[in-house]
Write a protein that holds these residues in place. Structure first.
Motif, PDB file in Angstrom:
ATOM      1  N   GLN A 218      15.184   4.174  79.753  1.00  0.00           N
ATOM      2  CA  GLN A 218      16.120   5.275  79.568  1.00  0.00           C
ATOM      3  C   GLN A 218      17.321   5.095  80.506  1.00  0.00           C
ATOM      4  O   GLN A 218      17.155   4.918  81.713  1.00  0.00           O
ATOM      5  CB  GLN A 218      15.427   6.613  79.833  1.00  0.00           C
ATOM      6  CG  GLN A 218      14.350   6.954  78.811  1.00  0.00           C
ATOM      7  CD  GLN A 218      13.702   8.293  79.090  1.00  0.00           C
ATOM      8  OE1 GLN A 218      13.753   8.805  80.199  1.00  0.00           O
ATOM      9  NE2 GLN A 218      13.060   8.872  78.062  1.00  0.00           N
TER      10      GLN A 218
ATOM     11  N   PHE B   3      16.812  13.949  78.191  1.00  0.00           N
ATOM     12  CA  PHE B   3      15.591  13.166  78.366  1.00  0.00           C
ATOM     13  C   PHE B   3      14.419  14.028  78.816  1.00  0.00           C
ATOM     14  O   PHE B   3      13.285  13.556  78.847  1.00  0.00           O
ATOM     15  CB  PHE B   3      15.810  12.047  79.393  1.00  0.00           C
ATOM     16  CG  PHE B   3      16.661  10.920  78.893  1.00  0.00           C
ATOM     17  CD1 PHE B   3      16.367  10.280  77.702  1.00  0.00           C
ATOM     18  CD2 PHE B   3      17.757  10.496  79.609  1.00  0.00           C
ATOM     19  CE1 PHE B   3      17.141   9.239  77.234  1.00  0.00           C
ATOM     20  CE2 PHE B   3      18.550   9.444  79.164  1.00  0.00           C
ATOM     21  CZ  PHE B   3      18.236   8.817  77.974  1.00  0.00           C
ATOM     22  N   LYS B   4      14.667  15.268  79.171  1.00  0.00           N
ATOM     23  CA  LYS B   4      13.618  16.144  79.698  1.00  0.00           C
ATOM     24  C   LYS B   4      13.426  17.349  78.790  1.00  0.00           C
ATOM     25  O   LYS B   4      14.390  17.921  78.280  1.00  0.00           O
ATOM     26  CB  LYS B   4      13.975  16.625  81.108  1.00  0.00           C
ATOM     27  CG  LYS B   4      14.092  15.512  82.141  1.00  0.00           C
ATOM     28  CD  LYS B   4      14.441  16.081  83.514  1.00  0.00           C
ATOM     29  CE  LYS B   4      14.550  14.973  84.543  1.00  0.00           C
ATOM     30  NZ  LYS B   4      14.898  15.502  85.885  1.00  0.00           N
TER      31      LYS B   4
ATOM     32  N   GLN C 118       8.833  14.938  80.679  1.00  0.00           N
ATOM     33  CA  GLN C 118       9.842  13.950  80.280  1.00  0.00           C
ATOM     34  C   GLN C 118       9.630  13.535  78.827  1.00  0.00           C
ATOM     35  O   GLN C 118       8.498  13.384  78.365  1.00  0.00           O
ATOM     36  CB  GLN C 118       9.747  12.715  81.190  1.00  0.00           C
ATOM     37  CG  GLN C 118      10.847  11.702  81.004  1.00  0.00           C
ATOM     38  CD  GLN C 118      12.072  12.021  81.839  1.00  0.00           C
ATOM     39  OE1 GLN C 118      12.068  12.966  82.607  1.00  0.00           O
ATOM     40  NE2 GLN C 118      13.117  11.234  81.665  1.00  0.00           N
TER      41      GLN C 118
ATOM     42  N   SER D 292       9.593  10.616  77.172  1.00  0.00           N
ATOM     43  CA  SER D 292       9.569   9.168  77.432  1.00  0.00           C
ATOM     44  C   SER D 292       9.893   8.353  76.190  1.00  0.00           C
ATOM     45  O   SER D 292      10.237   7.169  76.294  1.00  0.00           O
ATOM     46  CB  SER D 292       8.193   8.759  77.965  1.00  0.00           C
ATOM     47  OG  SER D 292       7.171   9.095  77.030  1.00  0.00           O
TER      48      SER D 292
END
Length: 523
Positions: free
Chosen positions: A141, A163-164, A170, A172
């Protein structure tokens, strides 16, 4: 009408264009193939795929000590880690081919080691070997990057907060592509049927991104693809995959190809250091006229087990990708040249202050070539202070005026992170475009930096004086040979081949006599 028995000019140009595009897509792949990622070093040990031990196990005659020493001497400049590559460089340097549906197994094995972390550059058809290699590397990432804005009003862009899910949870599986400015789903791109934007061309509608990601997380296809991803990852780490034997063989082949490339780089560097030509009239191995490079490869193959095995495969036509073609040679030369420039720039920045030496001359193709040399003072504790001059290359110059040459010089310095204010000296020839007090290069550099003092090239001045002395001698001989009779005119015409010159020879001699006489009278 008879059918054409040879390809047309358009088809030749089209094929050349396709080859150039393919070369651009794979630019930097060789450097990526030789790099050793730091974060994968422990995983490769856990997998039991140590290439050096496997190669030595296959050939007991090759000792580990000689192998490590040889690979250390081969190409220390090219063995860099992939973690130091920025996302922008990663997306531009490694670009696997989009259409690999007809790729042979040997090319597929080489492709798995050159995959980019950018999902937008992954091939459309992903083989099992490639999929395993991607899962082994894991999703990367991109966080420290200036994400571009789109053309919406108001403009929007991707942020690292996407991304969260929460501060502690997270995503992923979410990947950002620098090349396409879109996001992809890691697991769906590898294991699903590719029936949505996150698994095909990417999703870039940033206004609805949060809502789209939340819906995608709870789909059945995404859940199944994530399960397949984690199952394969666990199997690769514990070496319990169904095709684990094939995985070990593939890793063994990759390490063998790396060892071959190390030796190829060593041979090329040796020939370049000795100023020897690489190629001959033939580019075919085992040919008597194939040049110095292939001859040294054949010679080392008699004593080195790795090259011996490689040449046997070529001779038995077991492989087509052998890394001995002129294209690979040129790419290695370019990569080594780039690393040398990087090392020179590191030394210049360490010394801080530098001087510039430039000169222009046309080559055989009548193109103006600008040669650039940087002069620094190296201060090393082991050697002491020493003056060093580093040649940094030739540059094609279209504008030979003082302004054009100055822009070329300043552009090169800015490209490599050098400040023009640290320049403390200039040295050029006597040309007006170089030494002009108003429009010359030295005057323009002095306007930017008053401390960059200019000095004339003494060697160039001596060369000009020598050429001028030869011209004076020729004029002197021509003066005394100036024809004054019919026989001398005929002899002069037959020798020079210009009747007009002979017609004005007597006038030329009289003019010179008058000038000499007047100068004597003045004296």
């Amino acid at each position: 009408m008879m059918k054409r028995s040879y390809p047309s000019g358009f088809s030749k140009r089209q094929r050349k264009k396709e080859e150039e595009e393919k070369r651009q897509r794979h630019s930097g792949a060789l450097l990526k193939f030789l790099s050793v990622p730091i974060d994968n070093a422990t995983s490769s040990q856990a997998e039991g795929c140590d290439g050096t031990s496997d190669v030595n196990a296959r050939d007991p005659a090759r000792s580990s000590q000689s192998s490590s020493q040889f690979e250390t001497d081969c190409a220390p400049l090219l063995l860099t880690t992939s973690t130091s590559t920025t996302p922008a460089e990663e997306s531009s340097s490694t670009s696997p081919a989009k259409d690999t549906s007809t790729a042979p197994e040997s090319e597929e094995a080489a492709l798995t080691a050159t995959l980019s972390v950018d999902p937008g550059l992954w091939p459309d058809v992903i083989y099992d070997e490639t999929r395993c290699q991607i899962v082994r590397n894991g999703p990367v990432q991109i966080v420290d990057f200036d994400f571009p804005k789109n053309a919406e009003v108001p403009p929007r862009r991707f942020t690292k907060d996407n991304f969260k899910i929460t501060k502690k949870i997270q995503r992923s599986w979410l990947l950002y592509s620098v090349s396409t400015d879109a996001v992809f789903c890691f697991s769906c791109l590898l294991f699903s049927k590719r029936d949505n934007a996150l698994s095909t061309h990417g999703y870039c509608a940033w206004k609805n991104l949060a809502h789209h990601l939340k819906e995608h997380e709870y789909t059945k296809a995404h859940t199944e693809s994530v399960k397949k991803w984690h199952d394969l990852q666990k199997s690769l780490l514990t070496q319990t995959a169904i095709d684990q034997t094939y995985q070990n063989l593939m890793q063994l082949e990759i390490e063998h190809q790396k060892a071959v490339i190390h030796r190829v780089i060593a041979i090329i560097c040796h020939l370049a250091e000795q100023n020897q030509a690489l190629r001959g009239t033939s580019n075919v191995p085992f040919d008597d006229r194939n040049g110095n490079f292939l001859s040294l490869v054949e010679l080392m193959g008699q004593f080195d087990s790795v090259l011996n095995e490689h040449l046997k495969r070529i001779k038995n036509k077991e492989m087509k990708v052998h890394y001995l073609s002129p294209t690979i040679q040129n790419e290695i030369i370019n990569l080594v040249g780039e690393k040398i420039i990087e090392e020179i720039m590191r030394r210049v920045k360490l010394a801080k202050y530098y001087s510039v030496i430039m000169d222009c001359t046309p080559d055989l193709s009548h193109k103006e070539q600008l040669s650039l040399v940087l002069r620094i003072v190296n201060c090393e504790t082991s050697v002491g202070a020493a003056i060093s001059e580093h040649f940094v290359g030739f540059f094609d110059v279209k504008d030979t005026t003082g302004r054009g040459l100055t822009e070329t010089l300043v552009g090169f310095l800015q490209q490599h992170g050098l400040n023009i204010s640290d320049c403390r000296g200039q040295s050029y020839d006597n040309g007006s475009n170089m030494m002009g007090h108003k429009q010359g290069v030295q005057a323009r550099i002095l306007q930017m930096n008053s401390k960059a003092l200019c000095a004339l090239q003494q060697s160039h001045t001596k060369s000009c004086c020598f050429r001028c002395s030869k011209v004076i001698c020729y004029v002197y001989v021509l003066f005394w040979f100036a024809p004054t009779t019919l026989q001398s005119v005929q002899l002069f015409s037959a020798t020079v081949g210009c009747s007009q010159a002979t017609c004005h020879a007597v006038d030329f001699k009289n003019v010179v006599n008058n000038q000499v006489g007047s100068s004597n009278r003045q004296c």
